[in-house]
Design a protein around this motif. Structure first.
Motif: not given
Length: 497
Positions: A242-271
């Motif tokens: 549901a969180i990925h759906s709000v952000a417009g991100e793919p949900v296939d892997g999560i619904l298949a049971g895979m845990r999210p793995f996020r790796k933001p770049h160090h230039s990512t803003s606080m928001a």
């Protein structure tokens, strides 16, 4: 004479769908459309899309005054998802579609000028809301995040013209794709101690910091972690998807049971990291909910962004305050961080000398910040593997399957303790954690002496206890022994820290 119709829609507040009543009144007066109820620019623009879509779909656009109210008026309405409910309410008020049938649906969707219904971000949370309200849900045909939900009647809608007969066909859902291949720990040569640390971190959902020179394997160790994590339960998968759906991100892997793995770049803003914007959208920590947040080169992140992680790491959620109120979003993530020990990367390296001054080393390591480091359970040094080990064809490397077996054993034993011994399921309370360890007086004295010697904070002591409890779970031991405490201390007292 006034003609009225009301249909049910939804607005996104953070990662949650909130019910919105779209009320339409068609009355005599100067022709025009007026939208009230705190609409943003995208909602106000909907009147042009709605008028064109109604005419293109073979309906008649009334030439009277139309007033549209989006209730409750205290919530700001954003996005193009109100196009479809506004159009249907107008058609219901003018008798071109059956308003009684409209009242049985929750409607969300954008309209093209030709009347085609397009999906908008947040289809899954809206579907969950429809199930909660006991309504049917009209699913746009191209929605990537539409999934079958037990207890919810979902009907597919491709265009506004299909509402003429109000007899939408059952929704069709695409087949779940195959999960992408994961990096196996057997592909990483050497690093037996680091792999053990990754297993402990996965078993107890502990934060872990990997520090070492460039090319030592820190990133590969982090990337292999998903291969030893247990799959998401059905409720966890829906919550994360549901969180990925709000952000417009793919949900296939999560619904298949895979845990999210996020790796933001160090230039990512606080928001971008903790969430924010207008309207408020989830950040990387919420997208990593029930999974892993990997911060590579953590010392390169903005210090203010890193310090913003402290509260969600403790609470498992993030509260973003805006002028219209607070927005709470879940953020139960496991932090995996990697960093060089200094600007050149070779501080403490036994083979390659470091070119940085002591002041530069301290300044670089202090960018992470003591309060955040104190909240990371395990600190592990990762050194380069001997070239002979890398070039050998040995098959004795620890595989992800073996490590994952230990993770599942530890989690299963932890559940057994909760059920049979009365231990707290998530021991955030220090007293509960101490009680669950069942330490002997000698073991307690060992920890107390170590805490005094290393000037450990109360939080640091609880982190050591939590890691020791996980190590004991890996051995299916009801009690925490001296060996468990010493190993946990070893992961806490990083060389050069």
């Amino acid at each position: 004479m006034q003609r009225r119709c009301s249909v049910q829609s939804a607005a996104l507040v953070g990662v949650e769908a909130i019910p919105v009543h779209v009320e339409v009144v068609v009355m005599s007066g100067l022709p025009g459309i007026s939208i009230v109820g705190m609409p943003d620019a995208a909602v106000r623009e909907s009147q042009e899309r709605v008028k064109s879509a109604i005419k293109a779909s073979g309906f008649t656009m009334p030439g009277d005054k139309i007033v549209i109210n989006l209730a409750p008026g205290s919530i700001r309405k954003t996005g193009a998802g109100f196009d479809l409910p506004i159009a249907c309410a107008i058609l219901g008020a003018t008798g071109q579609v059956d308003p009684r049938v409209m009242s049985s649906f929750l409607l969300v969707g954008e309209l093209s000028l030709g009347g085609k219904v397009r999906p908008v971000p947040g289809t899954l949370p809206c579907a969950l809301l429809a199930r909660h309200l006991g309504l049917k849900f009209a699913v746009p045909a191209d929605a990537e995040d539409a999934v079958p939900l037990e207890g919810l009647d979902q009907r597919q809608i491709k265009s506004l013209g299909e509402m003429r007969l109000c007899d939408l066909l059952p929704a069709h859902f695409k087949e779940p794709g195959q999960a992408p291949p994961l990096l196996d720990f057997s592909e990483i040569h050497g690093h037996a101690a680091a792999k053990r640390a990754m297993q402990i971190a996965s078993a107890g959902e502990h934060g872990i910091l990997l520090m070492g020179p460039p090319g030592s394997g820190k990133t590969m160790l982090a990337r292999a972690m998903p291969s030893i994590l247990p799959p998401l339960s059905e409720s966890e998968a829906l919550e994360a998807a549901a969180i990925h759906s709000v952000a417009g991100e793919p949900v296939d892997g999560i619904l298949a049971g895979m845990r999210p793995f996020r790796k933001p770049h160090h230039s990512t803003s606080m928001a971008g990291l903790v969430g924010g914007g207008s309207p408020v959208r989830p950040g990387e920590i919420s997208l990593a909910h029930k999974g892993v947040l990997f911060l590579d080169e953590i010392a390169e992140f903005k210090p203010a962004s890193l310090q913003a992680l402290r509260q969600p790491m403790e609470a498992g959620s993030i509260s973003v305050t805006r002028v219209h109120g607070n927005v709470d979003m879940p953020a139960e993530f496991m932090l995996v961080a990697a960093s060089n020990p200094c600007p050149c990367g070779y501080y403490g390296d036994p083979e390659k000398p470091c070119s940085c001054s002591e002041q530069a080393v301290r300044r670089y390591q202090n960018r992470i910040g003591g309060p955040l480091l104190d909240r990371i359970d395990m600190h592990v040094d990762v050194w380069r593997t001997d070239p002979g080990t890398i070039l050998s064809s040995s098959s004795e490397e620890l595989t992800s399957a073996r490590l994952r077996e230990g993770v599942m054993t530890a989690r299963s034993f932890s559940s057994w303790r909760h059920e049979h011994l009365g231990d707290a399921e998530r021991t955030r309370n220090v007293q509960e954690l101490v009680a669950s360890c069942r330490m002997t007086p000698a073991c307690r004295s060992l920890l107390e002496l170590s805490a005094k010697t290393h000037h450990m904070s109360g939080r640091g002591i609880s982190r050591v206890l939590a890691v020791a409890r996980t190590i004991a779970d890996l051995e299916e031991s009801e009690t925490v022994s001296d060996e468990h405490i010493l190993e946990a201390l070893g992961f806490r007292m990083r060389k050069g820290a």
